[in-house]
Structure formats: structure tokens, C-alpha cells
Design a protein around this motif. Structure first.
Motif, PDB file in Angstrom:
ATOM      1  N   GLN A 185      20.919  15.342  13.557  1.00 23.01           N
ATOM      2  CA  GLN A 185      20.077  15.004  14.703  1.00 23.01           C
ATOM      3  C   GLN A 185      20.724  13.945  15.582  1.00 23.01           C
ATOM      4  OE1 GLN A 185      17.496  16.770  15.448  1.00 23.01           O
ATOM      5  NE2 GLN A 185      16.880  15.620  17.258  1.00 23.01           N
ATOM      6  N   HIS A 228      23.116  15.387  18.037  1.00 28.24           N
ATOM      7  CA  HIS A 228      22.419  16.022  19.161  1.00 28.24           C
ATOM      8  C   HIS A 228      21.895  14.992  20.159  1.00 28.24           C
ATOM      9  CE1 HIS A 228      22.029  20.381  18.281  1.00 28.24           C
ATOM     10  NE2 HIS A 228      22.180  20.007  17.026  1.00 28.24           N
ATOM     11  N   THR A 229      21.242  13.950  19.656  1.00 30.38           N
ATOM     12  CA  THR A 229      20.465  13.068  20.526  1.00 30.38           C
ATOM     13  C   THR A 229      21.180  11.805  20.973  1.00 30.38           C
ATOM     14  OG1 THR A 229      19.486  11.937  18.609  1.00 30.38           O
ATOM     15  CG2 THR A 229      18.320  13.874  19.456  1.00 30.38           C
ATOM     16  N   LEU A 230      22.194  11.356  20.239  1.00 33.99           N
ATOM     17  CA  LEU A 230      22.823  10.081  20.550  1.00 33.99           C
ATOM     18  C   LEU A 230      24.280  10.186  20.999  1.00 33.99           C
ATOM     19  CD1 LEU A 230      21.387   8.044  17.534  1.00 33.99           C
ATOM     20  CD2 LEU A 230      20.616   7.954  19.912  1.00 33.99           C
ATOM     21  N   SER A 259      18.656   1.405  19.914  1.00 34.14           N
ATOM     22  CA  SER A 259      18.698   2.571  20.800  1.00 34.14           C
ATOM     23  C   SER A 259      20.116   2.812  21.288  1.00 34.14           C
ATOM     24  CB  SER A 259      17.777   2.353  21.999  1.00 34.14           C
ATOM     25  OG  SER A 259      18.275   1.312  22.822  1.00 34.14           O
ATOM     26  N   SER A 316      26.870  19.786  12.105  1.00 32.32           N
ATOM     27  CA  SER A 316      26.039  19.935  13.299  1.00 32.32           C
ATOM     28  C   SER A 316      26.712  20.808  14.346  1.00 32.32           C
ATOM     29  CB  SER A 316      25.739  18.562  13.906  1.00 32.32           C
ATOM     30  OG  SER A 316      26.943  17.931  14.333  1.00 32.32           O
TER      31      SER A 316
END
Length: 269
Positions: A76, A79-81, A57, A99
Motif C-alpha cells: 500500500q 501505491h500511496t506514498l 505524512s 507491489s
């Protein structure tokens, strides 16, 4: 945070990250990838052979206290990490430049870096001449265009496969002609190149993109042209694929390694 050149972590552990790890270990740079953020469901056992720490994580990644994080996992992940890593004060090299065509993402990343007092850089990828575009933009660019040519088989799994019988092409065929914004949306596998050019130059809506399928070619060819107050510029690159993954340009992998080396240099040449 300790500025340890051996505390480099990657997000994702596909062909790009594995090639990068092996190349750094062969070099005399003293740089080494020590960890990879790779959720359990994406592990297949091969990563254990590389003797690196596996993280699951963003929280685990930040707790590992890397001196640099390299994103090699796709849009992705950016965007998320990446925002959380930047906000935690860790510098990041982004490989999935395409991205940044997504509305609002660049602004969000900039705000995260500002809060964390960190820095994000993008690897130049498979295309060259970006330093020229950045410099020329200061005086004003009138026109920037990019032409990307690949063998027909390289366009499988894209809108071109629905519009053309790729296996029957006998001559170089235009499969897309439009803006970098539309090219990044319709051809995301080619988005890193178009995004790099658009960001260095006049933006996604003004950069012209032509994509072709050439049955006479066995390599990926990139041509960038620009004109403006500085004069005119043209560069053509014929790229060989990464030995371990024919879908990835070797030059793209090398550009990521160069970004890492430059990050740790006291003098940047």
C-alpha cells in the motif's frame, strides 16, 4: 536538496527497518537512518528508543529533505506514498517489490520519477541471480522458473492453509504451480521474490512458479532456473531468517542495506 548520507528516511518502522538502522549504525559506512514515516496510529513507543525523527505524512517526509527514502512498509505504501516522493525529486529504494505486479503501478512510478528527475531502485530481496537474468534477457530468454520451498508452518495464513492440513504433511508437497502473476496475487507474502524474478526476466505471465511445503526443512529455499540464447542458468539459495523476525529473510534485509550503500558510492563495483 542536500545530498547528505545521514539524511536517509524509511517508510515504515517494522523489523526490516529496525534491523537496517542497527546494521548501518554498526558499519563504518557513515550512513545512517535519521527519520521514519510512521503514522501515529502505528506507533507503539518502541521507535522512540531509536532516537530518530518521526514523520506522519508524505508532506512531512518531503519537507525533511531526505537524500534517500527506503520503503519498508508494504504494498500500500508503494501505491500511496512512493509516487509523491519520487515526484518531489527524492530517490527511493523499494523493498515491497511484489507491489509492482499490480497493473499500471510500474508505469505510474516511472512517470513520477520522470517528472521529479529522480530514480527508483528495487532491492534484490531474498533471491539471487537477478543480474544474470537481466543480462540474459538482452539476448533473449526462453524459459524462467522459480521454486520456493518453506516449512509448512511458514504457509499459515495463506491459501495453502485452506487446501492442506499443513500440520500433518509428511513429505515435500506442492501447494501452488502456476505463473508469477497468479503466485503474486494468491501468495502476497511471497510476492517480493516472484516479482523480482519476473521483472528481471520474462515477466509475470511467462515466469513459472512452484511453491512447496517441506516438513523436513527448517529454512526457506529458493531455486531459480533459466535458459535462452546465453545458455542455461541455475541457482539455489537456502536462507536463514532475520534474527529479530523469523518471517523475514536475513538476506532480504542485507540486500536493502547493500542497495543503500551502492546508492552513495562514487564507484559502483
Amino acid at each position: 536538496m542536500v545530498d547528505d548520507p545521514k539524511k536517509i528516511a524509511v517508510i515504515g518502522f517494522g523489523a526490516m527497518a529496525q534491523s537496517l538502522l542497527a546494521s548501518l549504525r554498526r558499519s563504518n559506512s557513515r550512513l545512517e537512518i535519521g527519520a521514519a514515516l510512521l503514522p501515529t496510529e502505528f506507533r507503539n513507543g518502541t521507535e522512540d528508543q531509536h532516537e530518530i525523527t518521526l514523520l506522519s505524512s508524505a508532506d512531512e517526509l518531503i519537507a525533511w529533505k531526505p537524500s534517500l527514502v527506503v520503503e519498508c512498509a508494504g504494498h500500500q505504501a508503494v501505491h500511496t506514498l512512493v509516487p509523491a516522493v519520487l515526484e518531489a525529486g527524492v530517490d527511493v529504494v523499494v523493498v515491497s517489490i511484489g507491489s509492482l505486479a499490480d497493473p499500471g503501478l510500474l508505469e505510474r512510478l516511472e512517470e513520477s520519477a520522470r517528472r521529479g528527475k529522480s530514480r527508483m531502485t528495487v532491492a534484490s530481496g531474498a533471491v539471487g541471480g537477478l543480474d544474470v537474468l537481466r543480462s540474459a534477457k538482452i539476448a533473449g530468454l526462453d524459459d524462467v522458473s522459480y521454486t520456493g520451498s518453506k516449512p509448512p508452518g511458514a504457509w499459515k495464513g495463506t491459501p495453502a492453509e485452506e487446501a492442506f492440513d499443513l500440520g500433518s504433511l509428511r513429505e515435500n508437497t506442492v501447494i501452488f504451480d502456476g505463473t508469477a502473476a497468479d503466485a503474486a496475487r494468491l501468495y502476497p507474502k511471497n510476492a517480493n521474490v516472484t516479482a523480482a524474478i519476473a521483472l528481471a526476466g520474462i515477466g509475470f505471465d511467462e515466469t513459472k512458479v512452484t511453491l512447496t511445503a517441506d516438513p523436513a526443512s527448517s529454512s526457506n529455499i529458493h531455486r531459480v532456473q533459466a535458459s535462452g540464447a546465453f545458455g542455461r542458468f541455475s541457482i539455489t539459495l537456502e536462507n536463514r531468517p532475520l534474527p529479530d523476525n523469523p518471517k523475514t529473510s536475513w538476506l532480504a534485509a542485507l540486500s536493502v542495506e547493500q542497495s543503500i550503500v551502492r546508492h552513495f558510492q562514487n564507484i559502483e563495483l
